[in-house]
Design an enzyme around this catalytic site. Structure first.
Site, mmCIF file in Angstrom:
data_model
loop_
_atom_site.group_PDB
_atom_site.id
_atom_site.type_symbol
_atom_site.label_atom_id
_atom_site.label_comp_id
_atom_site.label_asym_id
_atom_site.label_seq_id
_atom_site.Cartn_x
_atom_site.Cartn_y
_atom_site.Cartn_z
ATOM 1 C CG HIS A 18 -3.145 11.458 -3.547
ATOM 2 N ND1 HIS A 18 -3.169 10.750 -4.723
ATOM 3 C CD2 HIS A 18 -2.337 10.765 -2.718
ATOM 4 C CE1 HIS A 18 -2.402 9.664 -4.612
ATOM 5 N NE2 HIS A 18 -1.893 9.649 -3.398
ATOM 6 C CE LYS A 42 6.661 3.352 -6.117
ATOM 7 N NZ LYS A 42 6.282 4.111 -4.922
ATOM 8 N NE ARG A 91 -4.289 4.952 1.832
ATOM 9 C CZ ARG A 91 -3.599 4.668 0.747
ATOM 10 N NH1 ARG A 91 -4.230 4.533 -0.401
ATOM 11 N NH2 ARG A 91 -2.302 4.496 0.792
ATOM 12 C CB SER A 129 -2.387 5.327 -7.019
ATOM 13 O OG SER A 129 -2.391 6.616 -6.467
HETATM 14 P P1 ADP Z 1 3.898 6.972 -1.745
HETATM 15 O O1 ADP Z 1 4.415 6.093 -2.821
HETATM 16 O O2 ADP Z 1 4.894 7.968 -1.241
HETATM 17 O O3 ADP Z 1 3.187 6.245 -0.621
HETATM 18 P P2 ADP Z 1 1.255 7.814 -2.650
HETATM 19 O O4 ADP Z 1 0.955 8.689 -3.821
HETATM 20 O O5 ADP Z 1 0.764 6.400 -2.713
HETATM 21 O O6 ADP Z 1 2.821 7.906 -2.476
HETATM 22 O O7 ADP Z 1 0.686 8.465 -1.324
HETATM 23 C C1 ADP Z 1 1.148 9.704 -0.830
HETATM 24 C C2 ADP Z 1 0.577 9.908 0.572
HETATM 25 O O8 ADP Z 1 -0.837 10.058 0.505
HETATM 26 C C3 ADP Z 1 0.839 8.751 1.546
HETATM 27 O O9 ADP Z 1 1.071 9.285 2.838
HETATM 28 C C4 ADP Z 1 -0.446 7.981 1.520
HETATM 29 O O10 ADP Z 1 -0.656 7.265 2.728
HETATM 30 C C5 ADP Z 1 -1.450 9.123 1.378
HETATM 31 N N1 ADP Z 1 -2.709 8.704 0.781
HETATM 32 C C6 ADP Z 1 -2.900 8.058 -0.390
HETATM 33 N N2 ADP Z 1 -4.211 7.829 -0.604
HETATM 34 C C7 ADP Z 1 -4.873 8.339 0.463
HETATM 35 C C8 ADP Z 1 -6.255 8.405 0.850
HETATM 36 N N3 ADP Z 1 -7.206 7.856 0.096
HETATM 37 N N4 ADP Z 1 -6.563 9.005 2.031
HETATM 38 C C9 ADP Z 1 -5.572 9.512 2.797
HETATM 39 N N5 ADP Z 1 -4.263 9.490 2.504
HETATM 40 C C10 ADP Z 1 -3.911 8.898 1.351
#
Ligand code: ADP
Length: 169
Positions: A18, A42, A91, A129
């Site tokens: 992130h 959630k 990803r 995560s």
């Molecule tokens: P959500 O529940 O909205 O998907 P996340 O916190 O899982 O929230 O992810 C937020 C955004 O960050 C999403 O677009 C996800 O694809 C992106 N993201 C998460 N981890 C990575 C990573 N390692 N590299 C690039 N983008 C990421």
């Protein structure tokens, strides 16, 4: 006019993946608003307050990053911020399928909204995560994948859960 990118997510917890997206985002946009989705239905490991605290601490010295949260429809929230730019990370192919559906749904709700995808950098492609939570709950180290602050908080939280689960009735 100031170009504001809205980067929404669960951030449960914030990872180095992130952070990489946010930092690269600030090189393209004037401001990146990292906003925690507060979705009561959630179940999350970290509360909204905990996730906000981690984000605020992590981006304390980043003048182009603002930390916020929202509930309800993302398109309405984007309007209140006065932006039509959504920033999301990609990803994997499965990310793409999910993100494409979300982008199309948001576009149908608000045609002026543009979703901008940023492809992960190779060092961060495996970071998620949920993977991090699994590693830490099994006693492993996620130090390479999350900031130190997150690792400490996660360890405290998940290992406590583990001890409580093991306690005899
Ligand atoms: P959500 O529940 O909205 O998907 P996340 O916190 O899982 O929230 O992810 C937020 C955004 O960050 C999403 O677009 C996800 O694809 C992106 N993201 C998460 N981890 C990575 C990573 N390692 N590299 C690039 N983008 C990421």
């Amino acid at each position: 006019m100031k170009r504001i990118a809205l980067y929404p997510g669960s951030f449960d917890p914030l990872t180095r993946g992130h952070i990489n997206i946010v930092e690269r985002g600030t090189r393209i946009f004037d401001e990146v608003v990292v906003s925690v989705a507060h979705n009561l239905s959630k179940k999350t490991t970290f509360t909204l307050e905990e996730r906000l605290e981690i984000l605020k601490e992590t981006f304390r010295d980043h003048s182009k990053v603002r930390v916020d949260y929202f509930d309800g429809l993302l398109v309405n929230y984007a309007r209140t911020l006065g932006t039509n730019i959504l920033l999301r990370g990609l990803r994997t192919v499965s990310d793409f399928e999910y993100e494409l559906r979300m982008a199309l749904a948001n576009k149908s709700l608000s045609p002026e909204l543009e979703t901008v995808f940023m492809v992960t950098e190779s060092d961060y492609g495996h970071i998620s995560s949920s993977l991090i939570k699994e590693i830490v709950s099994l006693g492993g180290s996620a130090a390479d994948m999350v900031p130190k602050l997150v690792e400490e908080k996660l360890r405290g939280k998940l290992l406590r859960n583990l001890r409580e689960a093991k306690r005899p009735l």
